[in-house]
Motif scaffolding. Structure first.
Motif, PDB file in Angstrom:
ATOM      1  N   SER A 142       0.853  -1.205   0.000  1.00 31.39           N
ATOM      2  CA  SER A 142       0.000   0.000   0.000  1.00 31.39           C
ATOM      3  C   SER A 142       0.883   1.247   0.000  1.00 31.39           C
ATOM      4  O   SER A 142       0.670   2.171  -0.775  1.00 31.39           O
ATOM      5  CB  SER A 142      -0.943  -0.013   1.202  1.00 31.39           C
ATOM      6  N   ILE A 143       1.863   1.291   0.910  1.00 27.90           N
ATOM      7  CA  ILE A 143       2.920   2.307   0.877  1.00 27.90           C
ATOM      8  C   ILE A 143       4.207   1.515   0.702  1.00 27.90           C
ATOM      9  O   ILE A 143       4.481   0.611   1.490  1.00 27.90           O
ATOM     10  CB  ILE A 143       2.960   3.150   2.167  1.00 27.90           C
ATOM     11  N   ALA A 144       4.958   1.823  -0.345  1.00 31.01           N
ATOM     12  CA  ALA A 144       6.100   0.975  -0.693  1.00 31.01           C
ATOM     13  C   ALA A 144       7.319   1.306   0.165  1.00 31.01           C
ATOM     14  O   ALA A 144       7.560   2.451   0.529  1.00 31.01           O
ATOM     15  CB  ALA A 144       6.431   1.125  -2.172  1.00 31.01           C
ATOM     16  N   ASN A 145       8.055   0.251   0.478  1.00 36.31           N
ATOM     17  CA  ASN A 145       9.305   0.364   1.230  1.00 36.31           C
ATOM     18  C   ASN A 145      10.464   0.140   0.240  1.00 36.31           C
ATOM     19  O   ASN A 145      10.452  -0.873  -0.459  1.00 36.31           O
ATOM     20  CB  ASN A 145       9.315  -0.725   2.305  1.00 36.31           C
ATOM     21  N   PRO A 146      11.454   0.992   0.154  1.00 38.61           N
ATOM     22  CA  PRO A 146      11.715   2.135   1.034  1.00 38.61           C
ATOM     23  C   PRO A 146      11.188   3.472   0.518  1.00 38.61           C
ATOM     24  O   PRO A 146      11.276   4.459   1.218  1.00 38.61           O
ATOM     25  CB  PRO A 146      13.235   2.188   1.029  1.00 38.61           C
ATOM     26  N   SER A 147      10.616   3.503  -0.699  1.00 41.74           N
ATOM     27  CA  SER A 147      10.400   4.805  -1.350  1.00 41.74           C
ATOM     28  C   SER A 147       9.298   5.624  -0.691  1.00 41.74           C
ATOM     29  O   SER A 147       9.248   6.832  -0.861  1.00 41.74           O
ATOM     30  CB  SER A 147      10.054   4.576  -2.815  1.00 41.74           C
ATOM     31  N   GLY A 148       8.399   4.990   0.054  1.00 36.53           N
ATOM     32  CA  GLY A 148       7.312   5.731   0.664  1.00 36.53           C
ATOM     33  C   GLY A 148       6.235   6.123  -0.332  1.00 36.53           C
ATOM     34  O   GLY A 148       5.318   6.887   0.003  1.00 36.53           O
ATOM     35  N   SER A 149       6.305   5.590  -1.574  1.00 35.87           N
ATOM     36  CA  SER A 149       5.297   5.951  -2.571  1.00 35.87           C
ATOM     37  C   SER A 149       3.976   5.251  -2.248  1.00 35.87           C
ATOM     38  O   SER A 149       3.962   4.153  -1.698  1.00 35.87           O
ATOM     39  CB  SER A 149       5.778   5.567  -3.972  1.00 35.87           C
ATOM     40  N   VAL A 150       2.863   5.911  -2.573  1.00 39.57           N
ATOM     41  CA  VAL A 150       1.528   5.382  -2.280  1.00 39.57           C
ATOM     42  C   VAL A 150       0.983   4.721  -3.543  1.00 39.57           C
ATOM     43  O   VAL A 150       1.076   5.283  -4.633  1.00 39.57           O
ATOM     44  CB  VAL A 150       0.591   6.507  -1.803  1.00 39.57           C
ATOM     45  N   THR A 151       0.440   3.514  -3.396  1.00 38.89           N
ATOM     46  CA  THR A 151      -0.006   2.724  -4.543  1.00 38.89           C
ATOM     47  C   THR A 151      -1.486   2.962  -4.817  1.00 38.89           C
ATOM     48  O   THR A 151      -2.287   3.070  -3.878  1.00 38.89           O
ATOM     49  CB  THR A 151       0.247   1.229  -4.257  1.00 38.89           C
ATOM     50  N   ASP A 152      -1.854   3.007  -6.094  1.00 34.47           N
ATOM     51  CA  ASP A 152      -3.258   3.179  -6.477  1.00 34.47           C
ATOM     52  C   ASP A 152      -3.950   1.815  -6.370  1.00 34.47           C
ATOM     53  O   ASP A 152      -4.096   1.082  -7.345  1.00 34.47           O
ATOM     54  CB  ASP A 152      -3.343   3.744  -7.896  1.00 34.47           C
ATOM     55  N   ILE A 153      -4.370   1.480  -5.158  1.00 43.70           N
ATOM     56  CA  ILE A 153      -4.908   0.141  -4.864  1.00 43.70           C
ATOM     57  C   ILE A 153      -6.153  -0.136  -5.710  1.00 43.70           C
ATOM     58  O   ILE A 153      -6.321  -1.240  -6.235  1.00 43.70           O
ATOM     59  CB  ILE A 153      -5.238   0.012  -3.359  1.00 43.70           C
ATOM     60  N   GLU A 154      -7.029   0.858  -5.850  1.00 36.64           N
ATOM     61  CA  GLU A 154      -8.286   0.619  -6.571  1.00 36.64           C
ATOM     62  C   GLU A 154      -8.034   0.287  -8.039  1.00 36.64           C
ATOM     63  O   GLU A 154      -8.701  -0.580  -8.613  1.00 36.64           O
ATOM     64  CB  GLU A 154      -9.216   1.835  -6.430  1.00 36.64           C
ATOM     65  N   ALA A 155      -7.058   0.962  -8.640  1.00 35.98           N
ATOM     66  CA  ALA A 155      -6.767   0.700 -10.055  1.00 35.98           C
ATOM     67  C   ALA A 155      -6.239  -0.721 -10.234  1.00 35.98           C
ATOM     68  O   ALA A 155      -6.614  -1.425 -11.180  1.00 35.98           O
ATOM     69  CB  ALA A 155      -5.757   1.718 -10.577  1.00 35.98           C
ATOM     70  N   ILE A 156      -5.382  -1.146  -9.310  1.00 30.19           N
ATOM     71  CA  ILE A 156      -4.817  -2.499  -9.440  1.00 30.19           C
ATOM     72  C   ILE A 156      -5.862  -3.542  -9.046  1.00 30.19           C
ATOM     73  O   ILE A 156      -5.911  -4.631  -9.623  1.00 30.19           O
ATOM     74  CB  ILE A 156      -3.511  -2.603  -8.630  1.00 30.19           C
ATOM     75  N   SER A 157      -6.739  -3.188  -8.125  1.00 31.89           N
ATOM     76  CA  SER A 157      -7.842  -4.092  -7.771  1.00 31.89           C
ATOM     77  C   SER A 157      -8.736  -4.362  -8.983  1.00 31.89           C
ATOM     78  O   SER A 157      -9.223  -5.478  -9.185  1.00 31.89           O
ATOM     79  CB  SER A 157      -8.663  -3.486  -6.629  1.00 31.89           C
TER      80      SER A 157
END
Lengths: 426, 194
Positions: free
Chosen positions: A156-171
């Motif tokens: 959901s939040i990537a390690n280590p970059s701290g980027s936020v993932t578009d969960i709904e789009a991938i869902s």
């Protein structure tokens, strides 16, 4: 009387726990026992046959661990959960229920380095073939789908970059491919993001990080959203077909919307064995009681420190989704409005050497390979957590050679900023 | 009644209220879900009647099999139907001919027939579909929490030590079906032809 929905903080303290029936103990007791006596032969047979609720052996279930499982399931909005020895163990147990040798799963390239290693090497040796995709390009997930795809895995939040993932789009990609979406929610915790609300079918955690929160206990957990229909297309025979070791029980037919969590317990945990120590479960439960308070402070401190670093002349870039102007700020506002977490990276104008210099001059930040502690932590991923990747993989994973990762603790932010200031100018 | 998700109070009132349960499709095979549920509900003190015309003359856990609902010969509170969705309607029609009428029609996990539910509700019966009474009893009593299942209930009270054959209190504070809304939504989507 209508059902009242308690708030997150109430669930963080109460869900799963009740006074001990025997002693009245209010804190959850540590049931430090391997085994549990049966009432009689019929009771034993019922428990072994999955016909009765109860405890047999701590490798399969334990009352302290059960409180932890119900609590995290409640916080994530899932139907059930299974606690295991580590986040890595959670990933093995989940995929073992879904993949047969020769199958594939799609995983985000931006992942914790340990997961990249596990997927690339250990899982490959099981014949579970990872296909990488890029969370910045959703179509790369669509293109990666084949008839052998059995799951999609993201953070959901990537390690280590701290980027936020578009969960709904991938869902949406997962739903179209009729495979479950697995979300590692370790860095967000359910306090910041509840992936099930955005279409996740399974949530996994390293409990070791913010949920336990004090850097003292390893643990992992699998949460079943109860959303996926395992029997629809014969892709998941472990759940839809009769299980020979349980005399022909079909797991989904018998357990309905928490069938996946049961399969992970009575097949995965039973056979692979990565059980969580009840003592660790107790420590993690105690940590979770203060999760909302800690996450507020973690996020407040992280934002202040990211802002400080952004304005510092020695700093080249800061990647924190909570900063306005960050590439992931819009996703952070959508998915994590309460805060963008407390793990992020920055790079120094002086490159790799300046990073090494900084780490060795910090006095309050601890140089170690963990995140999500009360203490502030620092690491140079390229030489540690991501060192087993090649340079191209490192960069794609957000761990380029000049990048330093911070995990911001709950100390006073003024002291953390002063420590960074002195180390940057030392 | 909205049959996509039930308030806990609705389920709680049914499980607290009924005493006798006729289980249509009860199986003597001890790995079938109907056997599990029958055994559990009997252990929790319900007066269980197994209905299965193929096993008349035999017993299930000491209770003689009965061929049909009409053959029970005494009033029953609830009919628990362990049949596929396509076999629900005839059972409900048979139940609606009983005098006195049962109070509840319960269709097992995976079984749903909205037309049959409407008929039963029009006759004043309560209906539950696509649920298991064992799971719901275990959830509301929190006994199912041993399996790491989200009971969606809370309690600060000390419960008695559970012993075999004991009725458990179902009167814990409900967190509400909303807490597993995602699962309820998914079930609803599956039931609606796309």
């Amino acid at each position: 009387m209508t059902d009242r929905v308690p708030g997150f903080s109430t669930l963080a303290v109460h869900a799963g726990a009740q006074p001990d029936p025997t002693t009245g103990a209010r804190a959850t007791p540590i049931y430090q026992t391997t085994s549990f006596v049966f009432n009689d032969a019929d009771h034993a047979a019922s428990l072994f046959g999955l016909q009765a609720f109860g405890n047999i052996y701590t490798r399969i279930g334990n009352p302290t661990n059960a409180v932890l499982e119900e609590r995290v399931a409640a916080l994530e909005g899932g139907t059930a959960a299974l606690a295991v020895a580590s986040g890595h163990a959670a990933q093995v147990v989940v995929l073992q229920q879904l993949l047969r040798p020769g199958d594939e799963f799609i995983a985000a390239r931006k992942l914790y380095g340990g997961s990249i290693n596990q997927f690339t090497h250990a899982f490959k040796s099981f014949g579970w073939n990872v296909v990488w995709a890029d969370t910045d390009d959703i179509s790369s997930f669509e293109r990666a789908v084949t008839p052998h795809t059995k799951a999609i895995f993201i953070e959901s939040i990537a390690n280590p970059s701290g980027s936020v993932t578009d969960i709904e789009a991938i869902s949406a990609v997962a739903r179209k491919a009729e495979v479950p979406l697995i979300v590692d929610n370790t860095l967000a915790t359910p306090y910041l993001i509840r992936p099930i609300d955005h279409g996740a079918d399974i949530v996994v955690h390293s409990l070791t990080k913010f949920l336990a929160g004090h850097g003292n206990s390893l643990g992992g957990i699998i949460v079943d959203a109860g959303t996926f229909d395992w029997s629809k297309n014969n892709k998941y025979p472990v759940l839809s077909e009769p299980r020979p070791e349980y005399h022909g029980i079909r797991i989904q037919e018998t357990f309905g919307n928490f069938a996946f969590a049961i399969a992970c317990r009575v097949l995965g945990l039973r056979d692979l064995g990565p059980a969580l120590s009840p003592f660790n479960a107790f420590m993690i439960l105690t940590g979770i009681e203060t999760l909302p308070l800690r996450m507020q402070k973690h996020c407040e401190n992280a934002k202040a420190i990211a802002e400080f670093l952004s304005g510092h002349p020695a700093v080249a870039t800061v990647n924190y989704a909570g900063l306005s102007g960050d590439k992931y700020n819009n996703l952070a506002r959508k998915y994590a409005p309460k805060g963008a977490g407390a793990v992020f990276t920055f790079s120094l104008k002086g490159g790799y050497d300046a990073g090494v210099h900084l780490v060795s001059n910090l006095k309050l930040f601890s140089h170690l390979a963990n995140v999500g502690d009360t203490r502030s932590l620092v690491i140079h991923p390229a030489s540690t957590t991501h060192s087993q990747l090649d340079d191209a993989q490192k960069t794609k994973a957000g761990a380029a050679p000049d990048v330093v990762r911070l995990s911001i603790g709950i100390e006073d932010k003024e002291d953390l900023i002063a420590d960074l200031e002195q180390a940057l100018t030392a | 009644m909205n049959h996509d998700s039930y308030p806990d109070d609705y389920i709680r009132a049914i499980l607290n209220g009924v005493k006798s349960i006729a289980m249509v499709g009860a199986s003597p095979v001890n790995v079938r879900p109907s056997y599990f549920a029958f055994k559990y509900l009997a252990q929790r003190g319900y007066d269980m009647i197994p209905i299965n015309p193929g096993h008349v003359g035999k017993s299930l856990l000491g209770k003689p099999f009965v061929a049909s609902l009409a053959d029970i010969g005494r009033p029953i509170d609830m009919v628990d139907i362990f049949r596929n969705s396509s076999h629900i309607m005839p059972v409900v029609e048979e139940a609606l001919k009983l005098a006195p009428l049962p109070k509840v029609i319960w269709m097992q996990l995976g079984a749903r027939d909205d037309a049959a539910a409407e008929r039963a509700e029009a006759a004043g019966l309560k209906v539950v579909m696509n649920r298991c009474p064992k799971i719901e009893y275990g959830r509301l009593s929190s006994e199912i929490s041993w399996m790491g299942v989200n009971s969606r209930t809370l309690s600060s009270k000390r419960a008695p030590v559970p012993t075999q054959g004991m009725r458990l209190s179902l009167n814990r504070t409900s967190v509400g079906g909303g807490e597993t809304a995602a699962s309820d939504r998914a079930a609803k989507n599956r039931n609606e032809p796309s």
